[in-house]
Design a protein around this motif. Structure first.
Motif, PDB file in Angstrom:
ATOM      1  N   SER A  91       0.814  -1.225   0.000  1.00 19.96           N
ATOM      2  CA  SER A  91       0.000   0.000   0.000  1.00 19.96           C
ATOM      3  C   SER A  91       0.846   1.273   0.000  1.00 19.96           C
ATOM      4  O   SER A  91       0.307   2.368  -0.133  1.00 19.96           O
ATOM      5  CB  SER A  91      -0.956   0.004   1.196  1.00 19.96           C
ATOM      6  N   TYR A  94       2.151   3.428  -5.587  1.00 15.79           N
ATOM      7  CA  TYR A  94       1.173   3.667  -6.644  1.00 15.79           C
ATOM      8  C   TYR A  94       1.907   3.551  -7.967  1.00 15.79           C
ATOM      9  O   TYR A  94       2.995   4.104  -8.132  1.00 15.79           O
ATOM     10  CB  TYR A  94       0.579   5.074  -6.567  1.00 15.79           C
ATOM     11  N   TYR A  96       1.569   4.737 -11.713  1.00 12.26           N
ATOM     12  CA  TYR A  96       0.885   5.652 -12.629  1.00 12.26           C
ATOM     13  C   TYR A  96       1.334   5.301 -14.041  1.00 12.26           C
ATOM     14  O   TYR A  96       2.527   5.224 -14.309  1.00 12.26           O
ATOM     15  CB  TYR A  96       1.252   7.112 -12.355  1.00 12.26           C
ATOM     16  N   ALA A 102      -3.933   5.415 -11.286  1.00 18.34           N
ATOM     17  CA  ALA A 102      -3.059   5.142 -10.149  1.00 18.34           C
ATOM     18  C   ALA A 102      -3.552   3.872  -9.482  1.00 18.34           C
ATOM     19  O   ALA A 102      -4.694   3.802  -9.049  1.00 18.34           O
ATOM     20  CB  ALA A 102      -3.095   6.299  -9.167  1.00 18.34           C
ATOM     21  N   LYS A 103      -2.712   2.886  -9.401  1.00 21.47           N
ATOM     22  CA  LYS A 103      -3.115   1.605  -8.833  1.00 21.47           C
ATOM     23  C   LYS A 103      -2.060   1.098  -7.855  1.00 21.47           C
ATOM     24  O   LYS A 103      -0.865   1.209  -8.089  1.00 21.47           O
ATOM     25  CB  LYS A 103      -3.301   0.563  -9.940  1.00 21.47           C
ATOM     26  N   THR A 104      -2.521   0.517  -6.769  1.00 19.78           N
ATOM     27  CA  THR A 104      -1.641  -0.134  -5.803  1.00 19.78           C
ATOM     28  C   THR A 104      -1.339  -1.540  -6.313  1.00 19.78           C
ATOM     29  O   THR A 104      -2.263  -2.265  -6.687  1.00 19.78           O
ATOM     30  CB  THR A 104      -2.327  -0.219  -4.418  1.00 19.78           C
ATOM     31  N   PRO A 139       1.596   6.863  -2.414  1.00 16.17           N
ATOM     32  CA  PRO A 139       0.253   7.436  -2.424  1.00 16.17           C
ATOM     33  C   PRO A 139      -0.163   8.140  -1.152  1.00 16.17           C
ATOM     34  O   PRO A 139      -1.192   8.794  -1.111  1.00 16.17           O
ATOM     35  CB  PRO A 139      -0.630   6.202  -2.630  1.00 16.17           C
TER      36      PRO A 139
END
Length: 152
Positions: A91, A94, A96, A102-104, A139
């Motif tokens: 977590s 991120y 990009y 934006a994804k973990t 993030p």
């Protein structure tokens, strides 16, 4: 008086300029700069941190498929062996991509071992466009990190 100094309150014994050596032959004392000592240590361990929210990691990335991104990290010195990796927690990252999603990641692995430029894969299913450029950030206000370890 000299035999009670250690029993007195808050006693200290400071030693500087000490060099231990194996064998019976003494060599000249080595005076290394902090920068040189740090480079020598980085052959065994290097940790890259993102110090504040949305800071980018120093790496180049691209999405080879829709299922994540790969990032090449440029290490400050050549490590003594191909490193293993460690990281704070998923977590703290991120991904990009050029489609600005934006994804973990769900997993991080060493996909191409190198003593100078290892490649890490950050997996996330069916999210990105194949061929898109990518960058890696933090993030939140946590201080995420990636560690490269080539200890003996």
């Amino acid at each position: 008086m000299a035999d009670t100094w250690l029993t007195a309150g808050a006693s200290t014994f400071d030693v500087t300029g000490l060099q231990l050596e194996v064998g019976s032959q003494a060599t000249a004392f080595e005076h290394r700069s902090f920068a040189e000592e740090e480079r020598l240590c980085q052959r065994y361990y290097f940790r890259q941190s993102a110090e504040h929210q949305y800071m980018r990691y120093d790496c180049n990335g691209q999405c080879p498929s829709a299922n994540g991104a790969q990032f090449v990290f440029s290490l400050p010195v050549k490590m003594r062996a191909i490193p293993t990796i460690g990281y704070s927690q998923l977590s703290d990252f991120y991904i990009y991509a050029s489609n600005l999603q934006a994804k973990t990641p769900t997993n991080i692995t060493l996909s191409a071992g190198s003593t100078k430029s290892p490649m890490l894969s950050f997996e996330k299913s069916s999210t990105f466009s194949a061929g898109a450029g990518a960058h890696l950030t933090v993030p939140n206000s946590n201080q995420g990190y990636i560690a490269f370890n080539a200890e003996l």
